[in-house]
Design an enzyme around this catalytic site. Sequence first.
Site, PDB file in Angstrom:
ATOM      1  N   GLY A  29       0.827  -1.203   0.000  1.00 50.53           N
ATOM      2  CA  GLY A  29       0.000   0.000   0.000  1.00 50.53           C
ATOM      3  C   GLY A  29       0.854   1.243   0.000  1.00 50.53           C
ATOM      4  O   GLY A  29       2.052   1.180  -0.272  1.00 50.53           O
ATOM      5  N   ASN A  30       0.256   2.394   0.274  1.00 51.81           N
ATOM      6  CA  ASN A  30       1.029   3.641   0.374  1.00 51.81           C
ATOM      7  C   ASN A  30       0.346   4.576   1.360  1.00 51.81           C
ATOM      8  O   ASN A  30      -0.714   4.268   1.900  1.00 51.81           O
ATOM      9  CB  ASN A  30       1.202   4.275  -1.013  1.00 51.81           C
ATOM     10  N   ARG A  31       0.966   5.717   1.606  1.00 50.93           N
ATOM     11  CA  ARG A  31       0.530   6.625   2.665  1.00 50.93           C
ATOM     12  C   ARG A  31      -0.562   7.624   2.290  1.00 50.93           C
ATOM     13  O   ARG A  31      -0.835   8.554   3.040  1.00 50.93           O
ATOM     14  CB  ARG A  31       1.737   7.400   3.201  1.00 50.93           C
TER      15      ARG A  31
END
Length: 222
Positions: A29-31
Site C-alpha cells: 500500500g502507500n501513505r
Amino acid sequence: LAARPLTGVRVLLTAGPTREPLDPVRFLGNRSSGRMGFALAEALETLGARVTLIAGPTALPAPRVAERIDVETALEMHSAVMARAADCDLFVATAAVADYRPVEPAENKIKKNADALTLHLVRNPDILAEVAARPSPPFTVGFAAETDRVEEYARDKLTRKGLNMIAANHVGGERGGFERAENALTVIWRNGQRELPMMDKTRLARELAALIAERYQEHHAA
Ligand code: C5P
C-alpha cells in the site's frame, strides 16, 4: 451560474491509495489518506458538477458527491474508470495508484521459512495516461507528488501524459503532502501556472476546484 460554473459537467475523480494483495492477509500500500481527493470531489460538486468518485480504501467520512464506487486494487480502479471514461467531461486523478503489483497473489498465507523473500512485481496500467490518450478525451487533471525538482518533473508529466492540467506538490518535507492536514500546490498548464500556498486541504481543494473550473471553461471557449 457564476457561483456554479460546473453545472451539468460530469466529473470522474479517483482518490485514495490502492492495495495490491500479496496473499489473503497482506498487501502493498502507500501513505495516501484520500483527504485531498475527497475534499476536491466535494468542492467540484459544490461548483455544480456531478461527481462520480472512484475511491481506494480510506478511513474518511463519506463525502457529499453524486456517486461513489469503492475499489481496492489498481486493476479494479482501472476498470471502474475505463467503464465510465466515455461518459465524463472532466477526469481528475488524485489517487496514489500503485505503480507495481505482485504478479499473482499467493493463494495461501506466505510462510516465513526462508531468510530472504523476493517479490515479483509487474507494472500497473497508468489510468490517467490511458484516459488522456482516448480518441476524444475529457479535460484531464493529474497530480504529481515529488520530493525534488517539482516544477520540472510536473511539466514533463503534463506533456508526456498529454494532460490539460497538473497539480504538483512537494512531499517528504516537514509540512504538507501525504498524511498531513495541509498542502501547497503548483498548478501547471500548457501556457501558464499558479501557486496555491500552504493551507488547510479543504480550503486548498476549493481554490483548486475554482481554478479547474476556470481552465475548463477557457478550454471549451477556445
Ligand atoms: O507518473 P505518476 O504516478 O507520478 O503520475 C501521477 C498521476 O498519475 C496522478 O494524477 C495519479 O493519480 C495518476 N496515475 C494513474 N494511474 C497510475 C499511476 C498514476 O492514474 N497507474
